[in-house]
Design an enzyme around this catalytic site. Structure first.
Site, PDB file in Angstrom:
ATOM      1  N   ASP A 223      27.037  22.776 -24.821  1.00  0.00           N
ATOM      2  CA  ASP A 223      26.862  24.241 -24.851  1.00  0.00           C
ATOM      3  C   ASP A 223      25.383  24.554 -24.596  1.00  0.00           C
ATOM      4  O   ASP A 223      24.703  23.751 -23.970  1.00  0.00           O
ATOM      5  CB  ASP A 223      27.370  24.799 -26.197  1.00  0.00           C
ATOM      6  CG  ASP A 223      27.790  26.264 -26.095  1.00  0.00           C
ATOM      7  OD1 ASP A 223      27.159  27.012 -25.337  1.00  0.00           O
ATOM      8  OD2 ASP A 223      28.749  26.664 -26.781  1.00  0.00           O
ATOM      9  N   HIS A 246      24.572  24.433 -21.131  1.00  0.00           N
ATOM     10  CA  HIS A 246      24.672  25.776 -20.554  1.00  0.00           C
ATOM     11  C   HIS A 246      23.309  26.435 -20.351  1.00  0.00           C
ATOM     12  O   HIS A 246      23.224  27.622 -20.104  1.00  0.00           O
ATOM     13  CB  HIS A 246      25.562  26.661 -21.420  1.00  0.00           C
ATOM     14  CG  HIS A 246      26.978  26.171 -21.490  1.00  0.00           C
ATOM     15  ND1 HIS A 246      27.962  26.806 -22.228  1.00  0.00           N
ATOM     16  CD2 HIS A 246      27.584  25.098 -20.935  1.00  0.00           C
ATOM     17  CE1 HIS A 246      29.103  26.140 -22.110  1.00  0.00           C
ATOM     18  NE2 HIS A 246      28.896  25.094 -21.346  1.00  0.00           N
TER      19      HIS A 246
END
Ligand SMILES: *[C@@H]1O[C@H](CO)[C@@H](O)[C@H](O)[C@H]1NC(C)=O
Ligand SMILES: *[C@@H]1O[C@H](CO)[C@@H](O)[C@H](O)[C@H]1NC(C)=O
Length: 400
Positions: A223, A246
């Site tokens: 993430d 991310h």
């Protein structure tokens, strides 16, 4: 067995000030070795009570105190190390701390919590192993908005004038390092790893915190490398290697009432490798709170095969829960993107999708050189509801 006589090692004792003016003896530096409290580095015994007792004694020590975890694998249930403490305190981890595999065995939202402490150092070169592998498949947060959060690895709450350095965090069940209401805090020489496909394993999450520095860290997870949330101000991020993951994200913001503005953030001199985003600001549409995201500098950033190297997304709304006509109320202004280069795996390398009701203001693009190599042609830029200016060479050509 060697250390049966004394359970504590007195390293240094300062009897009085050199001048002798002060008659009050101040306490010296003391080491509180968790083994003296019954901790066993066998990878099986739960050391939560031993660690907590060592912390309590160290925290009450009038001199400067050091909790010491030697080499070895120390299994540890959920623990909270609370202050305030009498003096400076260090938590030195040489070995590995092993979390319970079962998330339910941790009866708090984070495996290891430090709370209400000033002048804390967490260091030592050791590892926090969240043992998330078996828990990740219980994560249904992409489908279930009321999903139960799994425990994060380590949290700092209401901690000031402190640092974490030379620590590895691996395979957290959810996020790795979480900061809330923290001030004057340095994160350095920290390495954070979880597989690219592990859900919600954010590297560093920060909310309601001020005057933090993050530098010389490596973060590769499933993430955000770093997520900057409501109420965070004056944060300086540099020399970060990010990826997979991310990217570095501001937000999402605007989902909840009473969110606070975010300002004074810089992200500089860093490299993103294989991340889905580079630097991103995302706000919900519609938003429950009206606040400002301002005074950001994104500077000297290399992008290597990054999905969206530069992205502002004010229409963030996963799972299509929002209507097309709803717009974010979060005002984004004074944001500089300066000297950002490399490769974009998406054709749209620069995406500035601002809010129709609160258009972005004073956005600067300077010295941008992002390349896309694909059958769909060269890189492009996309702008909606954004005003600002450019400086120097901009490629793809600016849409501001
Ligand atoms: C943002 O920067 C401007 C100009 O440098 C300054 O006047 C303003 O006070 C800053 N805003 C915040 C919220 O710090
Ligand atoms: C905002 O952007 C949308 C999409 O490009 C456009 O239709 C709309 O007119 C813009 N609104 C304003 C106030 O500029």
């Amino acid at each position: 067995m060697a250390n049966t006589v004394c359970c504590l090692t007195l390293i240094l004792f300062i009897a009085s000030l050199a001048s002798g003016v002060s008659a009050a003896a101040s306490a010296g530096r003391m080491i509180f070795d968790v083994r003296s409290y019954g901790a066993l580095g066998d990878g099986k015994t739960d050391n939560a009570i031993a660690f907590t007792r060592a912390w309590k004694d160290a925290c009450q020590w009038k001199g400067s105190a050091r909790v010491f975890v030697p080499l070895g694998t120390f299994y540890l249930g959920g623990v909270t190390f609370a202050g305030p403490c009498q003096n400076r305190i260090s938590f030195i981890i040489k070995g590995t701390l092993l979390a319970p595999k079962d998330a339910n065995a941790i009866k708090q939202d984070t495996w290891i919590i430090f709370r209400y402490v000033d002048y804390l150092t967490v260091s030592g070169g050791g590892t926090l192993d969240g043992q998330g592998t078996s828990a990740w498949r219980l994560n249904d947060c992409t489908r279930n908005p009321n999903c139960r959060p799994l425990p994060m690895n380590i949290a700092f709450q209401f901690v000031r004038f402190s640092r974490i350095s030379r620590i590895k965090s691996i395979n957290s069940k959810m996020g790795h390092l979480n900061f809330f209401a923290v001030e004057y805090f340095e994160i350095t020489r920290v390495s954070i790893r979880a597989p690219e496909d592990s859900p919600n394993t954010d590297g560093i999450k920060i909310g309601s915190s001020h005057h933090m520095k993050i530098h010389d860290v490596f973060i590769g997870t499933g993430d955000d490398c770093i997520a900057i949330l409501s109420g965070t101000t004056n944060l300086d991020i540099y020399s970060v290697k990010c990826g997979p993951g991310h990217g570095i994200s501001v937000g999402s913001l605007g989902r909840f009432k009473d969110e606070k503005s975010v300002y004074g953030i810089s992200v500089r001199d860093s490299v993103f490798t294989g991340t889905s985003n580079g630097v991103r600001i995302k706000t919900w549409a519609p938003s429950a709170s009206r606040n400002t995201v301002s005074n950001f500098t994104f500077q000297n950033l290399q992008m290597i095969n990054v999905g969206n190297p530069i992205i502002i997304d004010q229409q963030y709304c996963p799972n299509n829960q929002c209507s097309k006509n709803s717009h974010s109320q979060v005002q984004i202004e004074n944001v500089k993107f300066n000297n950002i280069w490399g490769t974009s795996t998406d054709k749209v390398a620069v995406k500035l999708q601002c809010s129709q009701t609160a258009p972005c203001k004073d956005v600067e693009l300077a010295g941008i050189n992002l390349v896309h190599r694909g059958i769909d042609g060269p890189a492009t830029a996309l702008c909606e509801n954004v005003s600002g200016w450019t400086r120097g060479k901009i490629s793809p050509p600016s849409c501001i």
